[in-house]
Enzyme design. Structure first.
Site, PDB file in Angstrom:
ATOM      1  N   HIS A 176      -6.726 -32.655 -32.650  1.00 21.87           N
ATOM      2  CA  HIS A 176      -7.630 -31.456 -32.346  1.00 21.87           C
ATOM      3  C   HIS A 176      -8.654 -31.880 -31.014  1.00 21.87           C
ATOM      4  CE1 HIS A 176      -6.024 -29.622 -35.654  1.00 21.87           C
ATOM      5  NE2 HIS A 176      -6.704 -30.330 -36.573  1.00 21.87           N
ATOM      6  N   LYS A 191       0.840  -1.145   0.300  1.00 19.70           N
ATOM      7  CA  LYS A 191      -0.076   0.060  -0.061  1.00 19.70           C
ATOM      8  C   LYS A 191       0.939   1.220  -0.010  1.00 19.70           C
ATOM      9  CE  LYS A 191      -3.504   2.640   2.476  1.00 19.70           C
ATOM     10  NZ  LYS A 191      -4.688   2.666   3.420  1.00 19.70           N
TER      11      LYS A 191
END
Length: 527
Positions: A283, A138
């Site tokens: 695939h 922070k």
């Protein structure tokens, strides 16, 4: 930021710690530390002040309370640009802390251990560490926060170049990494709680879903060259493609990983078989799979299922690859992008990697097959603005689960092929049809918009091999035309979920062709 004068170090992972701390010390930075970290620094001959000397309080409650103190967080959170902040901490004898080096208790590693207890898991929830990380992040305009050993060299080199100072962009980047680190940590804990509560309530889909993934690598591109892509591993990932070891070959692509996962999952269905399995994926759909007495024979039969589609596919095996199988894999008119197997014997590895035409590029992965990771995993699909979540499709069917609906029941040989085909059809995109004979797939129909077309594709591929074969359908037949096409081709047994309004017509059609048909009561859609 001002020149770094004071650093607080408290880490579970001590990789690179001593060299980094020594570099800080040589820059004149005062080192403050806790517990095991302080001992490691002192043992290395570095001057270090214990946190308890800074706070004036001893570590309490078996180490649960040590850095949760104004003397620490005041030094982290004071805004250096505000005189009132600086005068207030000076009034209380609080010294600014300029750099925080923290990584957290190994919660993910702890809960991944077999047999870990709830109490052990809870004790490995870090409190002070995330608090310091968030305080520092922070106040990142003035405080550097380092949460990964991989950042040590970069931070130290920048401090050396800039007379003990870090650039604003570096501080911001480190803060971003810190918040991602604590977010992932909390997500891992939340996922563990959700899993445990789910086990107690027979549901693993919580009201709030938190997920944590760590980037494993950037990929060259996504499904297509214009798409960016990366591969992320689950924080609590178990066995599978994500934990596989790459032994050889070119860089993995997005499509490689996706197809390898499909191949791995398919072979997992047969990992408990006494005989070896070989599967070929193209695939994400299986174009060949077989179980046989030797791996070489299983591979030969898997490739024979659709040799055209097999070219350029992905191969998975349930047993380590031996030299005989490797010779077949590298034979004439064969080519595979990648192989995933439990291992490779020395001769097989040499054969696979020295193939002149494509051995240098062939990707070889080693992965564990068999024992499932503990607990039930979730399957996630992305949609616009959200995700769909479901439990994995792990439903298994045995002989006792089959309901015969035709006049003729299946023979023992037919049941074996039906159950084999049923395991495979789960891994074929819907509408899915699989034709099998003697533990070998001979025809596949995948991804069609109507089921009869999938049947036609499967029987066309099977040709004469459809005669006397078993057919599996991932969902019910809405009309009798599917079984009719199968009967004309010579299929003698069918396995399907049942549940259509026209099951009676479908059964009558099967009887017309003397097909033995069984219902499972469960479907296997795969979209």
């Amino acid at each position: 930021m001002r020149r770094v004068e004071r650093a607080l170090l408290s880490v579970s992972d001590k990789t690179g710690l001593i060299d980094f701390a020594r570099g800080l010390s040589e820059l004149g930075v005062e080192l403050i530390s806790t517990g095991g970290t302080a001992k490691a620094l002192a043992d290395a001959g570095l001057p270090v002040k214990n946190v308890s000397d800074v706070t004036g309080f001893p570590e309490m409650l078996e180490g649960r309370v040590k850095t949760l103190h104004p003397m620490i967080h005041g030094g982290l959170l004071a805004d250096r640009s505000k005189p009132e902040h600086m005068s207030k901490i000076a009034e209380h004898g609080i010294l600014p802390i300029d750099i925080v080096v923290v990584n957290l208790y190994p919660f993910a590693a702890t809960v991944a251990k077999p047999g870990v207890t709830w109490e052990e898991a809870i004790e490995n929830i870090d409190i002070g560490g995330p608090s310091m990380v968030r305080s520092a992040a922070k106040n990142h305009a003035a405080v550097a926060v380092v949460v990964s050993p991989s950042s040590y060299d970069g931070v130290l080199n920048e401090l050396l170049r800039n007379d003990g100072k870090l650039e604003a962009e570096t501080l911001k980047r480190l803060a971003g990494e810190a918040f991602a680190h604590t977010a992932a940590y909390d997500a891992t804990i939340a996922a563990y709680f959700a899993k445990k509560l789910g086990e107690e309530t027979e549901s693993i889909l919580p009201a709030k879903l938190t997920l944590s993934f760590e980037k494993a690598q950037d990929l060259r591109y996504g499904e297509n060259p214009h798409q960016k892509a990366a591969f992320y591993r689950e924080a609590q990932g178990g066995q599978g493609v994500a934990s596989a070891r790459k032994l050889h070959g070119k860089e993995l692509s997005f499509n490689n990983i996706y197809d390898l996962n499909a191949a791995y999952n398919l072979v997992q269905e047969f990992a408990g078989e006494k005989d070896p399995t070989a599967a070929i994926i193209k695939h994400t759909n299986p174009c060949g799979i077989a179980v046989s007495t030797t791996l070489a024979d299983a591979f030969t039969k898997a490739r024979a299922g659709d040799p055209i589609s097999a070219f350029g596919g992905i191969l998975a095996t349930s047993r380590p690859i031996d030299a005989a199988t490797a010779e077949l894999i590298t034979g004439k008119n064969t080519f595979f992008e990648a192989i995933i197997a439990p291992g490779y014997d020395e001769d097989a590895f040499k054969i696979l990697t020295e193939k002149k035409q494509w051995g240098a590029n062939l990707i070889l992965l080693e992965a564990e097959f068999g024992a499932e990771a503990a607990g039930e995993n979730i399957d996630i699909k992305r949609v616009s603005g959200g995700i769909l979540v479901q439990t994995e499709d792990k439903h298994a069917v045995g002989r006792a689960d089959l309901t015969t609906v035709t006049r003729r029941g299946p023979s023992d040989a037919e049941i074996a092929d039906l159950l084999f085909a049923w395991k495979v059809v789960k891994h074929v995109k819907s509408n899915a049809i699989v034709i099998a004979k003697d533990r070998q797939i001979v025809g596949v129909g995948a991804g069609q918009m109507n089921r009869v077309q999938s049947v036609r594709l499967a029987v066309e591929q099977a040709g004469d091999k459809a005669k006397g074969a078993a057919l599996a359908s991932d969902a019910f037949f809405p009309f009798a035309d599917g079984p009719e096409a199968a009967g004309i081709a010579g299929v003698t047994s069918i396995i399907q979920p049942g549940g259509s309004k026209k099951d009676g017509e479908t059964t009558e059609m099967a009887d017309n062709y003397n097909i033995a048909m069984v219902f499972t009561g469960h479907r296997h859609f795969r979209h």
